[in-house]
Design a protein around this motif. Structure first.
Motif, PDB file in Angstrom:
ATOM      1  N   VAL A  35      39.184  -5.878  32.405  1.00 63.26           N
ATOM      2  CA  VAL A  35      40.211  -6.401  33.313  1.00 63.26           C
ATOM      3  C   VAL A  35      41.292  -5.336  33.530  1.00 63.26           C
ATOM      4  O   VAL A  35      41.756  -5.110  34.654  1.00 63.26           O
ATOM      5  N   VAL A  71      43.970  -8.465  44.515  1.00 63.47           N
ATOM      6  CA  VAL A  71      45.137  -8.154  43.678  1.00 63.47           C
ATOM      7  C   VAL A  71      45.618  -9.396  42.929  1.00 63.47           C
ATOM      8  O   VAL A  71      45.763  -9.396  41.708  1.00 63.47           O
ATOM      9  N   VAL A 113      43.639 -13.270  36.422  1.00 57.72           N
ATOM     10  CA  VAL A 113      42.661 -13.167  35.327  1.00 57.72           C
ATOM     11  C   VAL A 113      43.308 -12.533  34.096  1.00 57.72           C
ATOM     12  O   VAL A 113      43.180 -13.030  32.975  1.00 57.72           O
ATOM     13  N   ALA A 114      44.038 -11.432  34.329  1.00 58.35           N
ATOM     14  CA  ALA A 114      44.695 -10.745  33.214  1.00 58.35           C
ATOM     15  C   ALA A 114      45.674 -11.681  32.525  1.00 58.35           C
ATOM     16  O   ALA A 114      45.746 -11.751  31.295  1.00 58.35           O
ATOM     17  N   SER A 126      33.784 -10.620  29.111  1.00 61.59           N
ATOM     18  CA  SER A 126      33.993 -10.141  30.477  1.00 61.59           C
ATOM     19  C   SER A 126      33.012  -9.023  30.841  1.00 61.59           C
ATOM     20  O   SER A 126      32.801  -8.737  32.009  1.00 61.59           O
ATOM     21  N   TYR A 146      42.954 -10.611  40.259  1.00 65.61           N
ATOM     22  CA  TYR A 146      42.861  -9.813  39.032  1.00 65.61           C
ATOM     23  C   TYR A 146      44.103  -9.995  38.167  1.00 65.61           C
ATOM     24  O   TYR A 146      44.016 -10.040  36.939  1.00 65.61           O
ATOM     25  N   ILE A 147      45.271 -10.094  38.814  1.00 62.73           N
ATOM     26  CA  ILE A 147      46.490 -10.326  38.036  1.00 62.73           C
ATOM     27  C   ILE A 147      46.402 -11.676  37.325  1.00 62.73           C
ATOM     28  O   ILE A 147      46.741 -11.813  36.146  1.00 62.73           O
ATOM     29  N   PHE A 200      43.781 -14.412  30.453  1.00 63.55           N
ATOM     30  CA  PHE A 200      43.244 -13.815  29.231  1.00 63.55           C
ATOM     31  C   PHE A 200      44.363 -13.550  28.237  1.00 63.55           C
ATOM     32  O   PHE A 200      44.229 -13.794  27.046  1.00 63.55           O
ATOM     33  N   PHE A 201      45.487 -13.025  28.765  1.00 59.13           N
ATOM     34  CA  PHE A 201      46.593 -12.696  27.863  1.00 59.13           C
ATOM     35  C   PHE A 201      47.107 -13.944  27.161  1.00 59.13           C
ATOM     36  O   PHE A 201      47.293 -13.942  25.938  1.00 59.13           O
ATOM     37  N   ASN A 206      45.701  -7.834  24.190  1.00 57.26           N
ATOM     38  CA  ASN A 206      45.271  -9.194  24.494  1.00 57.26           C
ATOM     39  C   ASN A 206      44.734  -9.374  25.906  1.00 57.26           C
ATOM     40  O   ASN A 206      44.572 -10.500  26.373  1.00 57.26           O
ATOM     41  N   LEU A 217      35.822 -13.318  34.951  1.00 55.47           N
ATOM     42  CA  LEU A 217      36.147 -12.109  35.713  1.00 55.47           C
ATOM     43  C   LEU A 217      35.232 -11.953  36.926  1.00 55.47           C
ATOM     44  O   LEU A 217      35.690 -11.636  38.031  1.00 55.47           O
TER      45      LEU A 217
END
Lengths: 226, 254
Positions: free
Chosen positions: B75, A194, A200-201, A169, A197-198, A204-205, B70, A180
């Motif tokens: 980000v 908003v 994307v997070a 990223s 980005y949420i 990734f998580f 994680n 990203l």
């Protein structure tokens, strides 16, 4: 505030393209990092000082500066070096190539430390025994030391791979549209930063959490075999 | 190569480019140190929670570590800076973005207090998850007998932690803590993405104004190396200073 999650579906192609770029960068950096990292680790452990000193210097230099600083360095240096090598102006080198060079360089430094520890975990007697059997350096390394070293290193190398995936990223800083970067662009265009980005997070998580869970399982399995 | 460029007057801030580098270094250090205070205190608590036999604290700390480890740092940076002010009540969001008082009065800040605060918060909370894992590893590396002996002496669990486990564990984890601090110090460069003009950003800015990219990047790189080495030497000294005779003699070796 009111959310509008439709924006993610509307931008699915942009986001998928970004993820593809992230994955491409990840795969190339991983392969390159492990390959050059192995060579670097072998150079560092060499008894020839002409090899071990520059290798140690490179690794320590890369490890003591921020990843972003390293990206900026190679972003600046790659076109210059390519220009010097080919005798042309470095105009043809795009940001993606520069980013790949930066990632391979940085990851090879990180991986070389892991691989060095792996090689050092093999008892000294084993390469000596290999030499005593008449093997040369490459045979001893390739057939005796490295296969065992890599086997010991698999969990930590996979963990580093997950960190590498997160680090992709960072190419955001040179304006590449990775996952990203693509989300950021889409967010600015639609005014829905908003939600993006949420999202994307969250993605990734899910990927990184799943991967680290799998690594943990694998580690448990290896621990029994050994 | 032209190293005299750093003595030239910079276009803003009323200082030379050398002054810009100094300002960048100062902001890098400020972000790192404030973030480290959060990371170290929260990380220690979380790390202890991860080793207790109490189920609820363990679950909370574990969830925290998994979430923060994680998601990429960059980000998280955007989540704190762009997303968080939109999710809180509107008045608080506006306050954060516009009216945050300057706690650190420094000349030549080209960014607002919210950028600095978001960067500190993000780096601190992210690194807390890494510190927690080090603290946990340190506590778990102690022989079980120490806990049992403490309990047998009539200590409560809290007292065992306070007087036995934590003092020992913190001495053991000085080397990994050093590398965690260096990580926060290097990661502070991600703050440039939300507008904090720290060392990396400043060196890029100098290169953009003067076209002396090589000189600007070299200067920043040298500053990073010098600070890294100073931290390592200081921590080696600290490790010797606090070592318990007969224990962890590696650094204290005579």
């Amino acid at each position: 505030m009111d959310f509008d999650w439709n924006v993610i579906w509307k931008n699915r192609e942009v986001l998928a393209g970004g993820m593809l770029l992230s994955l491409k960068l990840f795969a190339i950096a991983l392969a390159g990092g492990i390959f050059f990292g192995t060579l670097l680790a072998m150079a560092r452990l060499s008894s020839w000082k002409v090899l071990s000193y520059p290798a140690a210097g490179f690794v320590n230099l890369i490890r003591s500066i921020p990843f972003i600083m390293a990206i900026f360095w190679f972003y600046f240096l790659t076109p210059v070096l390519v220009g010097k090598l080919t005798g042309q102006q470095g105009e043809a080198v795009g940001p993606f190539t520069s980013a790949i060079v930066a990632f391979i360089m940085v990851e090879s430094a990180y991986y070389s430390e892991i691989i060095r520890a792996g090689i050092q975990s093999i008892p000294r007697g084993q390469p000596w025994a290999a030499y005593a059997l008449g093997m040369n350096y490459w045979q001893a390394m390739g057939t005796v030391v490295l296969p065992q070293a890599f086997r010991n290193m698999i969990p930590i190398m996979l963990t580093q791979a997950i960190i590498l995936f997160q680090d992709t990223s960072l190419v955001y800083v040179v304006g590449l549209k990775d996952f990203l970067g693509a989300a950021s662009k889409a967010g600015q265009l639609s005014g829905r930063i908003v939600e993006l980005y949420i999202f994307v997070a969250f993605v990734f998580f899910i990927i990184c959490f799943g991967a680290s869970w799998a690594v943990k399982k694998l580690q448990a399995k290896y621990a029994i075999v050994r | 190569m032209d190293w005299k460029v750093f003595l030239e007057q910079a276009p803003s801030g009323g200082m030379t480019y050398l002054g810009w580098l100094a300002s960048g270094t100062l902001w890098t250090l400020l972000v790192s140190i404030f973030a480290w205070i959060i990371a170290f205190s929260l990380g220690s608590v979380l790390g202890v929670m991860r080793t207790t036999p109490l189920k609820v604290p363990y679950a909370i700390a574990t969830a925290y570590v998994e979430v923060f480890r994680n998601v990429p740092l960059l980000v998280q940076m955007f989540l704190w800076y762009f997303v968080m002010p939109e999710l809180v009540p509107e008045r608080l969001g506006t306050y954060l973005k516009q009216d945050l008082p300057n706690l650190v009065e420094l000349p030549f800040a080209q960014f607002s207090m919210w950028e600095f605060t978001a960067a500190v918060l993000c780096l601190g909370l992210y690194t807390a998850s890494r510190v927690a894992e080090q603290v946990r590893a340190g506590i778990l590396s102690l022989p079980r007998g120490q806990t049992n002996a403490g309990l047998a002496m009539g200590f409560t669990l809290a007292q065992v932690y306070r007087f036995v486990l934590v003092p020992m564990a913190f001495r053991i984890i000085i080397p990994p803590m050093t590398s965690e601090f260096l990580t926060i110090f290097k990661n502070s460069s991600t703050a440039l993405t939300i507008g904090v003009i720290e060392l990396t950003a400043q060196s890029r800015q100098i290169s953009e104004y003067t076209f002396k990219t090589f000189e600007a990047f070299t200067a920043a790189t040298l500053i990073y190396i010098v600070i890294t080495l100073s931290v390592i030497f200081f921590m080696r000294w600290l490790e010797k200073r606090v070592s318990v005779p007969g224990y962890i003699s590696q650094a204290a070796g005579h």
